[in-house]
Scaffold this active site. Structure first.
Site, PDB file in Angstrom:
ATOM      1  N   SER A   1      41.652 -29.041 -58.721  1.00  0.00           N
ATOM      2  CA  SER A   1      40.313 -29.569 -58.441  1.00  0.00           C
ATOM      3  C   SER A   1      40.344 -31.080 -58.205  1.00  0.00           C
ATOM      4  O   SER A   1      41.265 -31.786 -58.647  1.00  0.00           O
ATOM      5  CB  SER A   1      39.368 -29.246 -59.597  1.00  0.00           C
ATOM      6  OG  SER A   1      39.351 -27.851 -59.827  1.00  0.00           O
TER       7      SER A   1
HETATM    8  N1  SAM Z   1      42.037 -26.151 -63.406  1.00  0.00           N
HETATM    9  C1  SAM Z   1      42.889 -25.934 -62.287  1.00  0.00           C
HETATM   10  C2  SAM Z   1      43.750 -27.132 -62.003  1.00  0.00           C
HETATM   11  O1  SAM Z   1      43.534 -28.181 -62.627  1.00  0.00           O
HETATM   12  O2  SAM Z   1      44.668 -26.995 -61.201  1.00  0.00           O
HETATM   13  C3  SAM Z   1      42.115 -25.553 -61.077  1.00  0.00           C
HETATM   14  C4  SAM Z   1      42.216 -24.136 -60.858  1.00  0.00           C
HETATM   15  S1  SAM Z   1      41.561 -23.410 -59.424  1.00  0.00           S
HETATM   16  C5  SAM Z   1      40.190 -24.377 -58.904  1.00  0.00           C
HETATM   17  C6  SAM Z   1      40.826 -21.980 -60.198  1.00  0.00           C
HETATM   18  C7  SAM Z   1      41.817 -21.018 -60.796  1.00  0.00           C
HETATM   19  O3  SAM Z   1      41.093 -19.943 -61.391  1.00  0.00           O
HETATM   20  C8  SAM Z   1      42.782 -20.383 -59.796  1.00  0.00           C
HETATM   21  O4  SAM Z   1      44.098 -20.661 -60.176  1.00  0.00           O
HETATM   22  C9  SAM Z   1      42.462 -18.898 -59.878  1.00  0.00           C
HETATM   23  O5  SAM Z   1      43.583 -18.059 -59.683  1.00  0.00           O
HETATM   24  C10 SAM Z   1      41.900 -18.780 -61.276  1.00  0.00           C
HETATM   25  N2  SAM Z   1      41.070 -17.603 -61.538  1.00  0.00           N
HETATM   26  C11 SAM Z   1      40.181 -16.987 -60.729  1.00  0.00           C
HETATM   27  N3  SAM Z   1      39.621 -15.945 -61.352  1.00  0.00           N
HETATM   28  C12 SAM Z   1      40.168 -15.886 -62.600  1.00  0.00           C
HETATM   29  C13 SAM Z   1      39.994 -15.045 -63.721  1.00  0.00           C
HETATM   30  N4  SAM Z   1      39.133 -14.011 -63.741  1.00  0.00           N
HETATM   31  N5  SAM Z   1      40.709 -15.302 -64.837  1.00  0.00           N
HETATM   32  C14 SAM Z   1      41.599 -16.324 -64.866  1.00  0.00           C
HETATM   33  N6  SAM Z   1      41.817 -17.162 -63.838  1.00  0.00           N
HETATM   34  C15 SAM Z   1      41.102 -16.951 -62.710  1.00  0.00           C
END
Ligand code: SAM
Length: 216
Positions: free
Chosen positions: A61
């Protein structure tokens, strides 16, 4: 410009310049090497004012959004926190520097494995990472002082509110696939209070209590 200077500039312009004030939050952003959470070919963009791709269609993000979500949770230092969406692990590592214990869940296995390798390399030992569907929370370690979802849901997953401590806070982007509202839920005397903070755009939270994968 070297990474230290880029980081200083990121904190000054993108965070302080947009109203992030919490000294502990600013100190962690000043210290944590964000360039170690992106692929080698992107390290020169690591401190840019935008999200960056981390593979599998996911993103690390934008620094400001990570800082805003962190600041809104008002950590004192003794909290137990659940994070949904480990991704690169950058937000997780920021949280780990500010609280006692972080539990983080990621649905894409190789992203979790990569993030865990980064935590190990950096000597961060108050993170426990899991692979699975974060929309169900992580019941075995509840209740949490705070819960943070770094992906967007159509509505708040009920297990997250149930796993929140009284006086706890949950921050999550809520909305449709193209635009969401960063939303803060606070539990007080077992009542839930909801406040919309700002518009945002996140990747979808895919799972039983989020989006179905074929919605996108
Ligand atoms: N916080 C992260 C970073 O600093 O890199 C950003 C992550 S990205 C915007 C959102 C993440 O949520 C992705 O890696 C995606 O695979 C994960 N995600 C989506 N649905 C999910 C779920 N139900 N449970 C766990 N992770 C999930």
């Amino acid at each position: 410009m070297n990474f230290i200077d880029k980081r200083k500039q990121m904190v000054q312009i993108q965070l302080i310049g947009r109203g992030i004030k919490n000294e502990r939050v600013l100190a962690v952003f000043s210290e944590l090497p964000r360039h170690e959470f992106v692929a080698v070919e992107l390290i020169n963009s690591a401190y840019d004012d935008c999200p960056l791709p981390i593979g599998a269609g996911q993103t690390i993000s934008q620094p400001y959004m990570v800082a805003l979500m962190t600041e809104l949770l008002e950590f004192k230092g003794n909290e137990t926190v659940l994070e949904l969406g480990t991704g690169s692990g950058y937000q997780t590592a920021i949280l780990a520097a500010l609280v006692k214990q972080v539990y983080t869940i990621e649905r894409i296995e190789h992203l979790s494995v990569q993030a865990q390798a980064r935590f190990k390399l950096m000597g961060i030992n108050n993170i426990r990472a899991y692979i699975g569907d974060g929309t169900l929370g992580l019941a075995q370690f509840q209740p949490y002082d705070a819960i943070i979802a770094t992906a967007a849901a159509p509505q708040v997953p009920m297990p997250l509110l149930e796993q929140l401590k009284d006086n706890g806070k949950l921050i999550i982007p809520i909305g449709d696939k193209s635009l969401q509202t960063l939303t803060l839920f606070e539990k007080k005397n077992n009542q839930i209070f909801k406040t919309g903070k700002c518009g945002c755009v996140f990747v979808p939270l895919i799972g039983e209590k989020g989006w179905q994968s074929d919605d996108y």
